[in-house]
Design an enzyme around this catalytic site. Structure first.
Site, PDB file in Angstrom:
ATOM      1  N   ASP A   1       0.817  -1.210   0.000  1.00 34.37           N
ATOM      2  CA  ASP A   1       0.000   0.000   0.000  1.00 34.37           C
ATOM      3  C   ASP A   1       0.852   1.262   0.000  1.00 34.37           C
ATOM      4  O   ASP A   1       1.910   1.321   0.634  1.00 34.37           O
ATOM      5  CB  ASP A   1      -0.897  -0.015   1.245  1.00 34.37           C
ATOM      6  CG  ASP A   1      -1.799   1.200   1.323  1.00 34.37           C
ATOM      7  OD1 ASP A   1      -2.604   1.385   0.399  1.00 34.37           O
ATOM      8  OD2 ASP A   1      -1.687   1.965   2.303  1.00 34.37           O
TER       9      ASP A   1
ATOM     10  N   GLU B   1       1.287  -0.499  -5.125  1.00 33.57           N
ATOM     11  CA  GLU B   1       0.356   0.586  -5.408  1.00 33.57           C
ATOM     12  C   GLU B   1       1.198   1.858  -5.470  1.00 33.57           C
ATOM     13  O   GLU B   1       1.518   2.463  -4.450  1.00 33.57           O
ATOM     14  CB  GLU B   1      -0.715   0.709  -4.316  1.00 33.57           C
ATOM     15  CG  GLU B   1      -1.776   1.737  -4.683  1.00 33.57           C
ATOM     16  CD  GLU B   1      -2.350   2.493  -3.499  1.00 33.57           C
ATOM     17  OE1 GLU B   1      -3.313   3.251  -3.702  1.00 33.57           O
ATOM     18  OE2 GLU B   1      -1.834   2.352  -2.384  1.00 33.57           O
TER      19      GLU B   1
END
Length: 634
Positions: A314, A367
């Site tokens: 993330d 990401e």
């Protein structure tokens, strides 16, 4: 009362590795471990707290009284406090009571290496083990082949707390969800499930992205072994599991990692690097060896002990840039005067090297939303070493294009074609994730313009375009059946919509696209290579039509794809074809079974010896409204 007995699981080699930041299985040493010492069963505790004046274990076994069980600090300057307490059993609640050396302040902290935590809002750690009899040998032995970058990779992103709810909106457990989830994912044809952060978190509205228990699956849904069973069942059904992993930041909850021993132990001491303004959270100190070992050990832990097949990392962009979400004067350049966080770069490279060296058939997915170079290229070539990177540019451009009324699309044709100018600079995954269906952005279905028929035709077209565009795929739950309302983490998906034909049609489109993706090598064998894609016509902005070829290792398996981005039926639409043969329609998003108008080129279409689009052969087709058609060449 049972006192603490001197005991250690650490060797000198362990300590040296820990200090050097190279101990990648710290969870085998730090934390609470059920062991036997001199014939007596109990728990060995070990915690890293180098600036503490004292560390005591408090829990339900000593009435939370600090003085009863004081740990000893090791002599080797590692900062590790440890000791064995007899007769404590599995299920005991505990915390560490830490008195700071600096200011004498005493705090009660959950164990950073706890395997199991109390159900929020309670915050104690629980003595536990990870005993489990896995039955996924077939999957694990073949994973290297099935989880490879030249294989189909279609991911269903799931937030477990809101996929389905029980009576009176209660959370369903891992055990209650497992069979339904396996059946549904198998039915719709996704190759992988990605769980939004499953590690323990205190605050539901964070969706799991503010972690306090890095080594514990959240107890909201049951015990650690229950989550293992869910993964086991997915594997037995041939479905891979990706876990969302959050090494980018953590909350400042009193029982968490922040200011752990009275010092900035896990977070960077410089607030310009140690505090995240967007999420009001703390940022790890990636330059500290012991912190790097903690994070990499955590990644290894989930792959080793929970058989995860990949980690989606993330907020990588927020880690890479010192000025991320910071104004002028709120950040300090690196030693070369640049904005890159050099500690993060070396950390991410090391993380990926460790993962790929130790686990066959896993993937790491970044990401990362910027143009930072070589994110998904090997570290030995200068890359960060990820297996894949989210193609955020494609996602933004595509959704922006599709939200326009069809009459205006001819003026925005480049928003579709631009992605192919950089499509092969990284190993891209095409994501329609949870971030695109919250905070007033509308659901994917509700972004589509036009009346009801056009909305669903556009949605079918969008998904057909996604699945035939180079790259792997990710779709957030609910999007696969055209959920109209925005995602609400506090309630179940709107499963009742599947009683309506249009929504059922979207689910069937996704099911058939997944089957098409898995059955056609041209869609996956070269999905990250320019050799796997060829434009037929990218410049027909007037008609808003794209035509292209997808290629695999065998030219006999190539596919021709034509997208019509308006509701106008195009008759006698000619496209160039590189070789002679026949075109056979194998997918048409306008089929009646999906809720379309049913316009089709029936049977086998003869490829004519008529030069067109710079090729020696061509074919004349009917293009259905708002459609994607896929042809095999025979």
């Amino acid at each position: 009362m049972n006192k603490v007995i001197s005991h250690s699981l650490f060797t000198d080699f362990d300590i040296n590795l820990f200090k050097a930041g190279k101990h990648y299985k710290l969870y085998e040493k730090l934390g609470a471990h059920l062991i036997e010492v001199n014939g007596v069963k109990g728990v060995y505790f070990a915690v890293w707290a180098p600036t503490a004046a004292s560390v005591c274990v408090i829990g339900d076994f000593n009435y939370w009284i600090a003085e009863e069980h004081q740990l000893e600090v090791r002599w080797d300057s590692s900062g590790i406090w440890e000791g064995f307490i007899p007769y404590i059993e599995k299920g005991a609640l505990y915390k560490y009571k830490i008195q700071s050396n600096a200011d004498g302040i005493t705090t009660e902290k959950a164990d950073p290496f706890s395997l199991y935590c109390e159900k929020p809002p309670h915050t104690a750690s629980i003595v536990w083990n990870l005993d489990y009899d896995w039955k996924d040998e077939k999957w694990m032995n073949s994973r290297k082949e099935t989880n490879h970058l030249n294989k189909p990779y279609s991911v269903y992103e799931v937030h477990l707390g809101s996929w389905k709810r029980g009576d009176q909106n209660r959370f369903l457990t891992y055990l209650e969800l497992a069979d339904d989830l396996v059946k549904y994912v198998k039915e719709t044809g996704f190759t992988h499930v990605e769980f939004m952060p499953i590690m323990e978190y205190p605050y539901d509205p964070s969706w799991g992205y503010q972690l306090t228990g890095y080594f514990a699956p959240t107890s909201r849904f049951g015990k650690p072994q229950d989550f293992m069973l869910m993964i086991d069942k997915l594997h037995q059904a041939g479905i891979g599991v990706i876990l969302d992993w959050v090494p980018s930041h953590f909350p400042d909850d009193a029982h968490g990692l922040g200011f752990f021993d009275g010092s900035h132990l896990y977070e960077h001491p410089d607030r310009r690097k140690g505090y995240h303004p967007d999420w009001k959270s703390l940022v790890f100190n990636y330059g500290r060896n012991e912190v790097r070992a903690f994070l990499i050990s955590n990644a290894v832990f989930w792959l080793q002990n929970y058989h995860a097949d990949g980690l989606r990392v993330d907020a990588v962009a927020s880690m890479l840039y010192l000025d991320y979400s910071r104004k002028e004067g709120e950040w300090e350049p690196n030693i070369y005067g640049g904005r890159e966080n050099l500690d993060t770069i070396t950390f991410l490279k090391e993380f990926n090297e460790v993962i790929y060296a130790n686990f066959d058939g896993v993937q790491t997915i970044a990401e990362e939303s910027t143009s930072f170079p070589m994110v998904s290229r090997p570290t030995f070539t200068g890359g960060l070493g990820f297996g894949m990177k989210w193609m955020m540019g494609w996602m933004h451009d595509t959704l922006k294009y599709f939200q326009k009324e069809t009459v205006y699309r001819k003026y925005h044709h480049n928003e579709l074609t631009f992605s192919m100018t950089y499509a092969f600079t990284e190993n891209f995954m095409l994501p329609f994730s949870h971030d695109e269906v919250v905070y007033g952005k509308k659901s994917i279905a509700d972004k589509m313009p036009g009346d009801e028929w056009q909305k669903f035709a556009n949605l079918r077209l969008l998904y057909g375009y996604m699945f035939t565009h180079p790259g792997t795929k990710l779709l957030f739950m609910g999007s696969e059946f055209g959920q109209i309302g925005e995602w609400n983490f506090e309630q179940s998906l709107d499963w009742h919509l599947l009683q309506y034909d249009y929504h059922l049609g979207i689910k069937k489109v996704i099911t058939d696209l997944n089957q098409l993706y898995k059955s056609q090598p041209a869609l996956y064998e070269k999905q990250f290579s320019s050799e796997g894609f060829e434009w037929i016509n990218y410049s027909d902005e007037q008609n808003a039509v794209l035509a292209y070829i997808r290629k695999g290792n065998n030219s006999n398996e190539n596919l021709v794809i034509i997208c019509n981005f308006t509701q106008v039926v195009r008759e006698n639409y000619r496209i160039g074809i590189p070789y002679k043969g026949k075109l056979v329609e194998i997918f048409n998003s306008d089929a009646k079974v999906y809720g379309g108008s049913g316009i089709s080129n029936s049977g086998k279409l003869e490829i004519e010896s008529t030069p067109y689009h710079g090729r020696n052969f061509s074919a004349s087709l009917i293009l259905p409204p708002l459609s994607v058609i896929v042809y095999s060449i025979y």
